[in-house]
Design a protein around this motif. Structure first.
Motif, mmCIF file in Angstrom:
data_model
loop_
_atom_site.group_PDB
_atom_site.id
_atom_site.type_symbol
_atom_site.label_atom_id
_atom_site.label_comp_id
_atom_site.label_asym_id
_atom_site.label_seq_id
_atom_site.Cartn_x
_atom_site.Cartn_y
_atom_site.Cartn_z
ATOM 1 N N MET A 1 0.840 -1.199 0.000
ATOM 2 C CA MET A 1 0.000 0.000 0.000
ATOM 3 C C MET A 1 0.873 1.247 0.000
ATOM 4 N N THR A 2 0.618 2.175 -0.899
ATOM 5 C CA THR A 2 1.382 3.412 -0.982
ATOM 6 C C THR A 2 0.972 4.368 0.120
ATOM 7 N N ASP A 3 1.959 4.910 0.798
ATOM 8 C CA ASP A 3 1.703 5.890 1.854
ATOM 9 C C ASP A 3 1.478 7.255 1.217
ATOM 10 N N LEU A 4 0.296 7.825 1.406
ATOM 11 C CA LEU A 4 -0.030 9.136 0.856
ATOM 12 C C LEU A 4 -0.122 10.197 1.938
ATOM 13 N N SER A 5 0.504 9.954 3.079
ATOM 14 C CA SER A 5 0.385 10.887 4.199
ATOM 15 C C SER A 5 1.050 12.231 3.926
ATOM 16 N N ASP A 6 1.992 12.286 2.961
ATOM 17 C CA ASP A 6 2.652 13.549 2.641
ATOM 18 C C ASP A 6 2.070 14.193 1.382
ATOM 19 N N VAL A 7 0.911 13.708 0.934
ATOM 20 C CA VAL A 7 0.219 14.232 -0.243
ATOM 21 C C VAL A 7 -1.104 14.848 0.192
ATOM 22 N N ALA A 8 -1.491 15.950 -0.452
ATOM 23 C CA ALA A 8 -2.829 16.504 -0.240
ATOM 24 C C ALA A 8 -3.394 16.977 -1.565
ATOM 25 N N VAL A 9 -4.664 16.691 -1.781
ATOM 26 C CA VAL A 9 -5.379 17.247 -2.927
ATOM 27 C C VAL A 9 -5.666 18.709 -2.626
ATOM 28 N N LEU A 10 -5.340 19.579 -3.570
ATOM 29 C CA LEU A 10 -5.573 21.017 -3.411
ATOM 30 C C LEU A 10 -6.641 21.452 -4.417
ATOM 31 N N MET A 11 -7.786 21.875 -3.877
ATOM 32 C CA MET A 11 -8.903 22.265 -4.733
ATOM 33 C C MET A 11 -9.413 23.651 -4.344
ATOM 34 N N ALA A 30 -5.528 3.382 -2.592
ATOM 35 C CA ALA A 30 -5.409 2.309 -1.607
ATOM 36 C C ALA A 30 -5.200 2.853 -0.200
ATOM 37 N N SER A 31 -4.760 4.123 -0.095
ATOM 38 C CA SER A 31 -4.538 4.765 1.199
ATOM 39 C C SER A 31 -5.516 5.919 1.377
ATOM 40 N N ARG A 32 -5.644 6.389 2.589
ATOM 41 C CA ARG A 32 -6.498 7.549 2.843
ATOM 42 C C ARG A 32 -5.939 8.771 2.127
ATOM 43 N N VAL A 33 -6.830 9.635 1.702
ATOM 44 C CA VAL A 33 -6.454 10.814 0.925
ATOM 45 C C VAL A 33 -6.796 12.065 1.722
ATOM 46 N N ARG A 34 -5.813 12.932 1.835
ATOM 47 C CA ARG A 34 -6.016 14.217 2.507
ATOM 48 C C ARG A 34 -6.418 15.250 1.464
ATOM 49 N N VAL A 35 -7.388 16.085 1.807
ATOM 50 C CA VAL A 35 -7.888 17.101 0.891
ATOM 51 C C VAL A 35 -7.938 18.449 1.592
ATOM 52 N N VAL A 36 -7.456 19.480 0.909
ATOM 53 C CA VAL A 36 -7.615 20.849 1.385
ATOM 54 C C VAL A 36 -8.384 21.622 0.316
#
Length: 267
Positions: A1-11, A30-36
């Motif tokens: 599983m890819t770690d997406l903890s240092d990624v955020a969707v910017l909208m 596959a991982s939780r996604v952070r969104v701002v």
């Protein structure tokens, strides 16, 4: 599983609650996604939807200031939160499954690349396919072509947050061409690339394109082309001629020609 903890969707968002929810629901990772979400003075304010797999935060602008200032505030907010990679998308567009993991993996493997995009399906507002955007993928080809054609679909990008801030962040110097302005500044110090696969469904809303915005965007693009102009590169001359044509010819005529060219290139 890819770690997406240092990624955020910017909208960035100005009104359009339903489009915001539809776009965010398209992310499949596959991982939780952070969104701002940067709410640019919406009335009523944008409300964070509850979507499985997404952690959504809203940054609110005091008043509507335009996409340039909203994106600038969004990048600053991500930096404050320790986010390394900003994944752009706009309300109304849809992401393909696994997009974020693929882009993060590419940036992790290519330290000199500060921005990576993906190919794009352009669709009508009812979802009907119109044409595909398949710009160059190789950094050298992108650098050669950058002033002649759009080499990136802005809502498909993943950017290094520290690199964006290093070159001065998004800014309002070139209205309606804030993406090209940022990309050209990034590519004076870093490389840019595209993954050779589709990562976005881009909704083409012709009814929302005003003559004033189109002219502003074209004038800003022309100013940038002249600023970064390389006389020895024939493609730069082509880009300037195209911008002048955009200023002189009707929008619908140019759109029809573009659509035919894109369809022919996709065959």
């Amino acid at each position: 599983m890819t770690d997406l903890s240092d990624v955020a969707v910017l909208m960035p968002a100005f009104n359009g609650q339903a489009d915001v929810e539809r776009t965010l629901a398209s992310f499949r990772e596959a991982s939780r996604v952070r969104v701002v979400i940067v709410d640019d003075g919406s009335t009523p304010p944008i409300v964070a939807p509850s979507i499985d797999g997404l952690d959504i935060e809203i940054v609110r602008m005091a008043k509507n200031g335009g996409i340039e200032r909203a994106l600038q505030a969004g990048i600053d907010a991500l930096a404050e939160r320790g986010v390394r990679y900003a994944a752009r998308i706009d309300a109304g567009d849809l992401a393909t499954p696994g997009r974020l993991a693929k882009q993060r993996a590419y940036l992790e493997a290519h330290a000199r690349v500060a921005v990576v995009g993906m190919w794009t399906h352009v669709v009508a507002m009812n979802g009907a396919p119109l044409f595909d955007l398949t710009p160059p993928t190789d950094p050298a080809a992108i650098r050669r072509t950058m002033l002649a054609r759009s080499c990136f679909a802005h809502p498909s990008l993943m950017l290094r947050v520290d690199a964006v801030r290093e070159v001065g962040n998004y800014r309002a110097h070139y209205r309606a061409a804030e993406d090209l302005d940022l990309l050209l500044r990034l590519m004076t110090r870093y490389d840019g690339a595209n993954l050779p696969e589709f990562g976005l469904y881009y909704e083409l809303n012709e009814g929302g394109i005003s003559a004033t915005k189109r002219r502003t965007q074209t004038l800003s693009t022309l100013r940038l082309q002249l600023r970064y102009f390389r006389a020895a590169n024939p493609l730069d001359w082509i880009g300037v001629v195209k911008s002048i044509a955009h200023l002189l010819l009707p929008y619908r005529a140019l759109s029809a020609v573009k659509a035919k060219l894109f369809k022919a290139a996709s065959r």
